[in-house]
Write a protein that holds these residues in place. Sequence first.
Motif, PDB file in Angstrom:
ATOM      1  N   GLU A 105       0.646  -0.978   0.204  1.00 34.35           N
ATOM      2  CA  GLU A 105       0.046  -0.349  -0.108  1.00 34.35           C
ATOM      3  C   GLU A 105       0.930   1.327  -0.222  1.00 34.35           C
ATOM      4  OE1 GLU A 105      -3.241   0.832   0.230  1.00 34.35           O
ATOM      5  OE2 GLU A 105      -3.831  -1.052  -0.526  1.00 34.35           O
ATOM      6  N   HIS A 106       0.475   2.174  -1.005  1.00 31.64           N
ATOM      7  CA  HIS A 106       2.053   3.338  -1.493  1.00 31.64           C
ATOM      8  C   HIS A 106       1.196   4.493  -1.091  1.00 31.64           C
ATOM      9  CE1 HIS A 106       5.156   1.058  -3.335  1.00 31.64           C
ATOM     10  NE2 HIS A 106       3.989  -0.364  -3.185  1.00 31.64           N
ATOM     11  N   VAL A 107       1.736   5.316  -0.290  1.00 33.68           N
ATOM     12  CA  VAL A 107       1.072   7.065  -0.707  1.00 33.68           C
ATOM     13  C   VAL A 107       0.849   7.868  -1.609  1.00 33.68           C
ATOM     14  CG1 VAL A 107       1.628   9.374   0.367  1.00 33.68           C
ATOM     15  CG2 VAL A 107       2.133   6.769   1.722  1.00 33.68           C
ATOM     16  N   PHE A 108      -0.192   7.851  -1.988  1.00 35.93           N
ATOM     17  CA  PHE A 108      -0.704   8.476  -3.180  1.00 35.93           C
ATOM     18  C   PHE A 108      -0.541   9.724  -3.213  1.00 35.93           C
ATOM     19  CE2 PHE A 108      -3.023   3.989  -3.514  1.00 35.93           C
ATOM     20  CZ  PHE A 108      -2.275   3.529  -5.292  1.00 35.93           C
ATOM     21  N   GLY A 109      -0.048  10.997  -4.118  1.00 35.85           N
ATOM     22  CA  GLY A 109      -0.869  11.767  -3.934  1.00 35.85           C
ATOM     23  C   GLY A 109       0.857  13.034  -3.066  1.00 35.85           C
ATOM     24  N   GLY A 110       1.402  11.893  -2.802  1.00 34.52           N
ATOM     25  CA  GLY A 110       2.510  12.395  -2.369  1.00 34.52           C
ATOM     26  C   GLY A 110       3.697  12.755  -2.814  1.00 34.52           C
ATOM     27  N   GLY A 111       3.826  12.867  -4.127  1.00 34.05           N
ATOM     28  CA  GLY A 111       4.999  12.969  -5.130  1.00 34.05           C
ATOM     29  C   GLY A 111       5.372  11.551  -5.320  1.00 34.05           C
ATOM     30  N   LYS A 112       7.008  11.183  -5.344  1.00 30.65           N
ATOM     31  CA  LYS A 112       7.380   9.908  -5.393  1.00 30.65           C
ATOM     32  C   LYS A 112       6.984   8.607  -4.483  1.00 30.65           C
ATOM     33  CE  LYS A 112      12.096  11.418  -6.911  1.00 30.65           C
ATOM     34  NZ  LYS A 112      13.934  10.818  -6.802  1.00 30.65           N
ATOM     35  N   LEU A 113       7.052   7.882  -5.321  1.00 24.57           N
ATOM     36  CA  LEU A 113       6.344   6.683  -4.632  1.00 24.57           C
ATOM     37  C   LEU A 113       7.840   5.466  -5.380  1.00 24.57           C
ATOM     38  CD1 LEU A 113       2.907   5.981  -6.812  1.00 24.57           C
ATOM     39  CD2 LEU A 113       3.342   6.507  -4.486  1.00 24.57           C
ATOM     40  N   ARG A 114       8.038   4.796  -4.343  1.00 25.75           N
ATOM     41  CA  ARG A 114       8.747   3.862  -3.728  1.00 25.75           C
ATOM     42  C   ARG A 114       8.272   2.475  -3.790  1.00 25.75           C
ATOM     43  NH1 ARG A 114      12.873   3.372   0.655  1.00 25.75           N
ATOM     44  NH2 ARG A 114      15.158   2.894  -0.180  1.00 25.75           N
ATOM     45  N   SER A 115       9.247   1.190  -4.447  1.00 18.57           N
ATOM     46  CA  SER A 115       9.448  -0.026  -4.257  1.00 18.57           C
ATOM     47  C   SER A 115      10.484  -0.010  -3.812  1.00 18.57           C
ATOM     48  CB  SER A 115       8.418  -0.376  -5.884  1.00 18.57           C
ATOM     49  OG  SER A 115       7.399  -0.325  -5.874  1.00 18.57           O
ATOM     50  N   VAL A 116      10.623  -1.161  -2.682  1.00 18.35           N
ATOM     51  CA  VAL A 116      11.725  -2.169  -2.893  1.00 18.35           C
ATOM     52  C   VAL A 116      11.925  -3.098  -2.325  1.00 18.35           C
ATOM     53  CG1 VAL A 116      13.394  -2.553  -0.809  1.00 18.35           C
ATOM     54  CG2 VAL A 116      12.608   0.055  -1.143  1.00 18.35           C
ATOM     55  N   VAL A 117      12.412  -3.993  -3.426  1.00 16.62           N
ATOM     56  CA  VAL A 117      12.859  -5.882  -3.247  1.00 16.62           C
ATOM     57  C   VAL A 117      14.366  -6.255  -2.435  1.00 16.62           C
ATOM     58  CG1 VAL A 117      11.086  -5.849  -5.233  1.00 16.62           C
ATOM     59  CG2 VAL A 117      14.109  -5.929  -5.926  1.00 16.62           C
ATOM     60  N   CYS A 118      14.032  -7.463  -2.055  1.00 20.17           N
ATOM     61  CA  CYS A 118      15.280  -8.380  -1.860  1.00 20.17           C
ATOM     62  C   CYS A 118      15.405  -9.216  -2.504  1.00 20.17           C
ATOM     63  CB  CYS A 118      15.154  -7.956  -0.233  1.00 20.17           C
ATOM     64  SG  CYS A 118      15.990  -9.222   0.518  1.00 20.17           S
ATOM     65  N   THR A 119      16.994  -9.617  -2.382  1.00 18.87           N
ATOM     66  CA  THR A 119      17.466 -10.833  -3.263  1.00 18.87           C
ATOM     67  C   THR A 119      17.725 -11.025  -2.908  1.00 18.87           C
ATOM     68  OG1 THR A 119      18.803  -9.930  -4.502  1.00 18.87           O
ATOM     69  CG2 THR A 119      16.482  -9.830  -5.508  1.00 18.87           C
ATOM     70  N   ALA A 120      18.194 -12.719  -3.195  1.00 20.01           N
ATOM     71  CA  ALA A 120      19.193 -13.548  -2.391  1.00 20.01           C
ATOM     72  C   ALA A 120      20.107 -14.861  -3.957  1.00 20.01           C
ATOM     73  CB  ALA A 120      18.193 -14.564  -1.551  1.00 20.01           C
ATOM     74  N   SER A 121      21.022 -14.858  -3.376  1.00 24.35           N
ATOM     75  CA  SER A 121      22.169 -15.450  -4.502  1.00 24.35           C
ATOM     76  C   SER A 121      22.658 -16.812  -3.579  1.00 24.35           C
ATOM     77  CB  SER A 121      23.239 -13.928  -5.313  1.00 24.35           C
ATOM     78  OG  SER A 121      23.494 -14.917  -6.310  1.00 24.35           O
ATOM     79  N   THR A 122      23.484 -17.514  -5.480  1.00 21.07           N
ATOM     80  CA  THR A 122      24.418 -18.128  -5.247  1.00 21.07           C
ATOM     81  C   THR A 122      25.735 -17.810  -4.695  1.00 21.07           C
ATOM     82  OG1 THR A 122      24.251 -18.476  -7.093  1.00 21.07           O
ATOM     83  CG2 THR A 122      22.929 -19.908  -6.171  1.00 21.07           C
ATOM     84  N   ASP A 123      26.461 -16.176  -4.602  1.00 21.68           N
ATOM     85  CA  ASP A 123      27.024 -15.813  -4.842  1.00 21.68           C
ATOM     86  C   ASP A 123      27.193 -15.010  -3.172  1.00 21.68           C
ATOM     87  OD1 ASP A 123      25.359 -13.231  -3.927  1.00 21.68           O
ATOM     88  OD2 ASP A 123      25.820 -12.445  -5.522  1.00 21.68           O
ATOM     89  N   GLY A 124      26.536 -15.579  -2.384  1.00 20.43           N
ATOM     90  CA  GLY A 124      26.290 -15.863  -0.860  1.00 20.43           C
ATOM     91  C   GLY A 124      26.047 -13.842   0.027  1.00 20.43           C
ATOM     92  N   THR A 125      24.962 -13.531  -0.659  1.00 19.69           N
ATOM     93  CA  THR A 125      25.109 -12.279  -0.873  1.00 19.69           C
ATOM     94  C   THR A 125      23.199 -11.480  -0.478  1.00 19.69           C
ATOM     95  OG1 THR A 125      25.213 -11.362  -2.856  1.00 19.69           O
ATOM     96  CG2 THR A 125      27.067 -11.039  -1.264  1.00 19.69           C
ATOM     97  N   ILE A 126      22.854 -11.340   0.344  1.00 20.70           N
ATOM     98  CA  ILE A 126      21.725 -10.692   0.311  1.00 20.70           C
ATOM     99  C   ILE A 126      21.592  -9.699   0.099  1.00 20.70           C
ATOM    100  CG2 ILE A 126      19.005 -10.520   1.316  1.00 20.70           C
ATOM    101  CD1 ILE A 126      20.078 -13.668   1.146  1.00 20.70           C
ATOM    102  N   ARG A 127      20.053  -9.084  -0.696  1.00 20.22           N
ATOM    103  CA  ARG A 127      20.839  -7.289  -1.155  1.00 20.22           C
ATOM    104  C   ARG A 127      19.417  -6.533  -1.605  1.00 20.22           C
ATOM    105  NH1 ARG A 127      25.847  -6.950  -5.095  1.00 20.22           N
ATOM    106  NH2 ARG A 127      26.781  -8.930  -4.802  1.00 20.22           N
ATOM    107  N   ALA A 128      19.065  -5.347  -1.049  1.00 21.31           N
ATOM    108  CA  ALA A 128      18.349  -4.999  -1.525  1.00 21.31           C
ATOM    109  C   ALA A 128      17.980  -3.586  -2.521  1.00 21.31           C
ATOM    110  CB  ALA A 128      17.685  -3.997  -0.616  1.00 21.31           C
ATOM    111  N   TRP A 129      16.896  -3.842  -2.777  1.00 25.24           N
ATOM    112  CA  TRP A 129      17.148  -2.786  -4.353  1.00 25.24           C
ATOM    113  C   TRP A 129      16.318  -1.467  -4.290  1.00 25.24           C
ATOM    114  CZ3 TRP A 129      21.243  -4.380  -7.488  1.00 25.24           C
ATOM    115  CH2 TRP A 129      21.549  -5.953  -7.644  1.00 25.24           C
ATOM    116  N   GLN A 130      16.210  -0.223  -4.948  1.00 23.94           N
ATOM    117  CA  GLN A 130      15.369   0.707  -4.861  1.00 23.94           C
ATOM    118  C   GLN A 130      14.706   0.499  -6.677  1.00 23.94           C
ATOM    119  OE1 GLN A 130      13.603   2.875  -6.463  1.00 23.94           O
ATOM    120  NE2 GLN A 130      13.380   4.756  -4.695  1.00 23.94           N
ATOM    121  N   VAL A 131      13.265   0.116  -6.773  1.00 21.50           N
ATOM    122  CA  VAL A 131      12.943  -0.249  -8.090  1.00 21.50           C
ATOM    123  C   VAL A 131      12.567   0.997  -9.534  1.00 21.50           C
ATOM    124  CG1 VAL A 131      10.781  -1.210  -9.359  1.00 21.50           C
ATOM    125  CG2 VAL A 131      11.821  -2.654  -6.762  1.00 21.50           C
ATOM    126  N   GLN A 132      12.375   2.271  -8.546  1.00 21.41           N
ATOM    127  CA  GLN A 132      12.373   3.380  -9.495  1.00 21.41           C
ATOM    128  C   GLN A 132      13.591   3.503 -10.086  1.00 21.41           C
ATOM    129  OE1 GLN A 132      10.177   2.656  -6.375  1.00 21.41           O
ATOM    130  NE2 GLN A 132       8.579   2.017  -8.216  1.00 21.41           N
TER     131      GLN A 132
END
Length: 469
Positions: free
Chosen positions: A111-138
């Motif tokens: 649920e995002h804040v509508f009408g407030g300018g920028k909308l922000r999505s963040v995803v998290c990933t796991a990899s066989t390289d032994g790291t967990i990472r978070a990403w800003q989608v926009q």
Amino acid sequence: MSGELLTLDCLVHVFSYLEAPDLLRAARVNQAWNEAAGTTSLWRRLCLDHWTFCNISNLTPGMQTWKQYYLHRSKLEHEMASGRPSADYICRSMRGHKGKIVGMAYLSDNEHVFGGGKLRSVVCTASTDGTIRAWQVQEGTQIWSSPSQEVPFIKVITVPEYKLAISTDARGTIKVWHGESGEELAAFSTSSSSSSLVTYSVNNKPFLTASTARGVIYTLEVPNLNQVSCITAFQNSSIDLLLCSPDEQWLVAGSTENADTSPKIFYTDCLISPADESPVSGSLPVNNCAAVCWLPKAPARIAVMHQDRMSVERNITVFDLAVKKSKYKMEVLVQQVASFTLPGRIWTTPILMKGHGTETILLGCGSNLELYSIFGTQLEAFQHHNNTITSIWVDAFRVITSSLDLSLRVYTWKKVNKISSLTSRYYLLGGTHRWSRGFTDVACDNISIVGVVAESDETSILRAYSFNL
């Protein structure tokens, strides 16, 4: 009677039969109609009729809440339904992992804040390289990365309301990560490969249940990972199916590797309240299970795909669950609602299965997407992909399929004579097969779509499509 002679209450009653476009037209007639057409109760009804859940706190202060919520969310859904490059969405690639991405989930709230300018999505990933990472989608940028470890990760899930990511690796070590900083908060070893993780809340307190290759189920507190209970669900049988019901009252655990096991049902209240006796549980009367899904709009309805030992045919059986409480004990009640056999064919690839509403089942069969009612009627079949469908995303508004043909296909739900059906909308392309092998996973929130692309060099990247508002 002239419209000018109608009282405000009369106008509001008449306008209660109108849809949003007609309300907007009525608001332009005169001042009285404008006031009536902007009545909060009218727009509240439209919102709740259109969407299952509406969080009006996610609006900037001072806005006309229900009306603005409806208009902003409808505009975004229109853009996500039309899918015009540049006009409706911006595509970005996110690189950084040096291995395969084996898990992806949204860290940000749906649920995002509508009408407030920028909308922000963040995803998290796991990899066989032994790291967990978070990403800003926009923005298409990495927010944080965990320190690299030698043991590859095999899964990651998220708890957006608490801003947490939870991972497990090939040795069965479970870790909790702070979603905003990437700080490791806690760790727990199951001493066996943990294949599945689910989270749920009981009395507003979060818990994690993990299944292992040895048939054991651990229930842990979140975020500190203190052990609450540990039970052996199956002797010497890996648990690779573990799902929590939409109402968070039930867990189903099963194995696709052992044809002799029947999926087991657990009441979550009993998993978090350790006692001398075994937790309240039951078994579904089927064997040789291939897939399981919940029907999200029913209180506790589960569909199981299974195969008879003496037949190559695959069946889908649907059960309703309930708990019977007496003074001295609790008992799980399993009632069969429907069962049908899938049309005969040779199944060369695993079948993906998802539920929608109370009576609709989606199947990814090779390159085809098929819809069935729980009573066996084939409602629709789509052949939009040229290669195997690797994952299916389903929510109340849309369905997205990912495929090894390096495309995502977007569909939207509609009702025809009270029966759910899909409208095919558009493709999202993932690049060229010169460098990539295809999409392996897809996820979505209300403002973006993210797919995992397997590269030819055995690494993975993210392809993100952020929609304009």
